[in-house]
Design an enzyme around this catalytic site. Structure first.
Site, PDB file in Angstrom:
ATOM      1  N   LYS A  89       0.836  -1.206   0.000  1.00 49.18           N
ATOM      2  CA  LYS A  89       0.000   0.000   0.000  1.00 49.18           C
ATOM      3  C   LYS A  89       0.872   1.258   0.000  1.00 49.18           C
ATOM      4  O   LYS A  89       2.061   1.196   0.347  1.00 49.18           O
ATOM      5  CB  LYS A  89      -0.905  -0.004   1.230  1.00 49.18           C
ATOM      6  CG  LYS A  89      -0.147   0.046   2.546  1.00 49.18           C
ATOM      7  CD  LYS A  89      -1.054  -0.281   3.719  1.00 49.18           C
ATOM      8  CE  LYS A  89      -0.283  -0.263   5.029  1.00 49.18           C
ATOM      9  NZ  LYS A  89      -1.052  -0.840   6.126  1.00 49.18           N
ATOM     10  N   ARG A 130     -10.711  -0.063  14.548  1.00 47.37           N
ATOM     11  CA  ARG A 130     -10.527   0.782  13.368  1.00 47.37           C
ATOM     12  C   ARG A 130     -11.506   0.315  12.284  1.00 47.37           C
ATOM     13  O   ARG A 130     -12.504   0.970  12.034  1.00 47.37           O
ATOM     14  CB  ARG A 130      -9.067   0.684  12.914  1.00 47.37           C
ATOM     15  CG  ARG A 130      -8.667   1.680  11.885  1.00 47.37           C
ATOM     16  CD  ARG A 130      -7.187   1.629  11.593  1.00 47.37           C
ATOM     17  NE  ARG A 130      -6.759   0.400  10.948  1.00 47.37           N
ATOM     18  CZ  ARG A 130      -5.507   0.165  10.542  1.00 47.37           C
ATOM     19  NH1 ARG A 130      -4.569   1.067  10.742  1.00 47.37           N
ATOM     20  NH2 ARG A 130      -5.191  -0.965   9.952  1.00 47.37           N
ATOM     21  N   TYR A 190      13.882  32.224   4.065  1.00 47.35           N
ATOM     22  CA  TYR A 190      12.669  33.033   4.178  1.00 47.35           C
ATOM     23  C   TYR A 190      12.437  33.484   5.612  1.00 47.35           C
ATOM     24  O   TYR A 190      12.710  32.746   6.551  1.00 47.35           O
ATOM     25  CB  TYR A 190      11.458  32.204   3.741  1.00 47.35           C
ATOM     26  CG  TYR A 190      11.361  32.037   2.236  1.00 47.35           C
ATOM     27  CD1 TYR A 190      11.408  33.125   1.378  1.00 47.35           C
ATOM     28  CD2 TYR A 190      11.196  30.766   1.685  1.00 47.35           C
ATOM     29  CE1 TYR A 190      11.306  32.961   0.003  1.00 47.35           C
ATOM     30  CE2 TYR A 190      11.081  30.586   0.319  1.00 47.35           C
ATOM     31  CZ  TYR A 190      11.142  31.693  -0.524  1.00 47.35           C
ATOM     32  OH  TYR A 190      11.042  31.530  -1.863  1.00 47.35           O
ATOM     33  N   MET A 204      10.064  25.237  -0.402  1.00 47.20           N
ATOM     34  CA  MET A 204       9.303  24.283  -1.203  1.00 47.20           C
ATOM     35  C   MET A 204      10.230  23.287  -1.916  1.00 47.20           C
ATOM     36  O   MET A 204       9.970  22.090  -1.922  1.00 47.20           O
ATOM     37  CB  MET A 204       8.438  25.005  -2.236  1.00 47.20           C
ATOM     38  CG  MET A 204       7.510  24.066  -2.973  1.00 47.20           C
ATOM     39  SD  MET A 204       6.468  24.898  -4.163  1.00 47.20           S
ATOM     40  CE  MET A 204       5.380  25.833  -3.114  1.00 47.20           C
TER      41      MET A 204
HETATM   42  C1  LIG Z   1      -0.348  -1.952   6.760  1.00 46.37           C
HETATM   43  C2  LIG Z   1      -0.945  -3.239   7.194  1.00 46.37           C
HETATM   44  C3  LIG Z   1      -0.145  -4.395   7.369  1.00 46.37           C
HETATM   45  C4  LIG Z   1       1.371  -4.377   7.251  1.00 46.37           C
HETATM   46  O1  LIG Z   1       1.957  -3.946   8.440  1.00 46.37           O
HETATM   47  P1  LIG Z   1       3.545  -3.934   8.657  1.00 46.37           P
HETATM   48  O2  LIG Z   1       3.702  -3.732  10.118  1.00 46.37           O
HETATM   49  O3  LIG Z   1       4.095  -2.825   7.840  1.00 46.37           O
HETATM   50  O4  LIG Z   1       4.062  -5.256   8.217  1.00 46.37           O
HETATM   51  C5  LIG Z   1      -0.783  -5.576   7.668  1.00 46.37           C
HETATM   52  N1  LIG Z   1      -2.133  -5.633   7.810  1.00 46.37           N
HETATM   53  C6  LIG Z   1      -2.928  -4.557   7.670  1.00 46.37           C
HETATM   54  C7  LIG Z   1      -4.399  -4.692   7.871  1.00 46.37           C
HETATM   55  C8  LIG Z   1      -2.361  -3.321   7.375  1.00 46.37           C
HETATM   56  O5  LIG Z   1      -3.157  -2.235   7.263  1.00 46.37           O
END
Ligand SMILES: *Cc1c(COP(=O)(O)O)cnc(C)c1O
Length: 368
Positions: free
Chosen positions: A38, A136, A264, A313
């Protein structure tokens, strides 16, 4: 290794392979391996990483959103892709790319079954997510009746897996809480399986779960493969090689006299003669404002050079008064020499925030 002539994120595929192999060696009962890619594979690059991992034999992929899954399919990824957080409005796109939704509440379950029936789908793979304490996403134990009834009456879908997510797998002070989550998940999944009449895959562990809870590997584990190291476990970190190095170069050197200002809003005023370097990386590349004014630092010729003045930036300025260097020299923002975690700490954040902020403007290169 090529010397940087511009800002680059260098991704070491051999390190990725090493970390993957190490994690594989820690997995119990031949559980399958789902690679979580992801958020551009944690800020690196989704497609190259996924294609490389697919060749190494990863069984499954996961992304957060449907469009991330589409990107992987367009790049040629053929293994199953679990979408952790799909939205109803994109079910069509999900189906067209044969992406597998995580269904996490009764509303989305019903909507997906309705969608699947309307499109005459047969046994479309879905994954049921249960909440066991993270609070969650996920069904609650009270939803079991309605889930099993809905799933049994719908031959448009097939429950490929059931899963849950640990809230504090990296924290052994919370071990009792994690064990309690594992017990809840076993109870819930047994109950659902008994009623469904078949056995979906079960999975619960993320990376630190793999390392700390071998008893909970079930049929599959889910891991971001520590694309940038592993949080707070020094003992475990020794087994992993950082994958990403963010590099840049010195564009220009300035000499400030006492009382001269820099940047800046004149946010830095020199207290004594100071040599500074301007680097082509700024907040639009992912170096947040909070790293400025003396907080964060980069590495030049093995020495720390603190970021002074406000982050711009497209640029930062660093103090190189005590460093022997020239315009064009390479600069390490983070990498094996200075971890992303250490830099993130200077801005009171975590490495995941730093690395996932590295913008697409920064060129990615892959080395072996
Ligand atoms: C992001 C995520 C993972 C991976 O977690 P890591 O600690 O980076 O290995 C696994 N399961 C779910 C549901 C996640 O959202």
């Amino acid at each position: 290794m090529p010397k940087a002539q511009e800002t680059l994120l260098e991704i070491n595929l051999s390190a990725l392979q090493h970390n993957y192999n190490h994690l594989k060696s820690r997995i119990q009962n031949e559980a399958k391996f789902l690679a979580v890619v992801k958020a551009y594979s944690y800020g690196s690059d989704p497609c190259e990483i996924a294609l490389f991992l697919e060749k190494l034999g990863v069984d499954y992929f996961a992304v957060a959103y449907i469009n991330e899954g589409v990107q992987l399919r367009n790049a040629g990824v053929t293994k199953p892709i679990l979408v952790l957080h799909p939205q109803t409005v994109n079910f069509n796109i999900l189906m067209e790319h044969y992406l597998e939704p995580s269904l996490y509440n009764v509303k989305i379950l019903k909507e997906f079954i309705e969608f699947a029936s309307a499109h005459n789908l047969k046994h479309y793979p879905v994954h049921l997510k249960f909440n066991t304490g993270l609070n969650r996403l996920g069904f609650s134990e009270n939803d079991i009746n309605i889930i099993t009834e809905s799933c049994m009456n719908a031959n448009s879908i097939h429950v490929t897996s059931m899963f849950s997510h640990l809230a504090a797998s990296e924290d052994l002070n919370e071990k009792a809480f994690s064990l309690n989550q594992i017990e809840s998940f076993k109870r819930i999944s047994n109950n659902v399986m008994e009623r469904l009449g078949y056995k979906p895959m079960l999975h619960m562990c993320n990376t630190s779960g793999i390392l700390n809870f071998p008893e909970a590997h079930f049929d599959m584990v889910r891991s971001g493969i520590g694309l940038y190291g592993f949080g707070n476990s020094e003992k475990e970190n020794k087994n992993f090689i950082p994958i990403g190095t963010l590099k840049t170069i010195i564009s220009q050197i300035h000499f400030l006299n006492e009382g001269d200002s820099l940047g800046y809003n004149r946010s830095f005023i020199s207290k004594s003669p100071t040599k500074t370097a301007t680097l082509p990386i700024g907040h639009a590349d992912g170096i947040g404002r909070q790293y400025g004014k003396g907080k964060g630092y980069v590495i030049i010729n093995n020495k720390p050079a603190y970021i002074i003045g406000n982050v711009c930036m497209d640029m930062i300025m660093v103090d190189i008064t005590h460093i022997d260097c020239q315009e064009g020299d390479e600069v390490i923002v983070f990498g094996p020499q200075a971890s992303a975690e250490q830099l993130a700490e200077t801005a009171q954040t975590i490495s995941y925030e730093l690395i996932t902020s590295i913008s697409q403007r920064v060129k990615r290169i892959f080395i072996k």
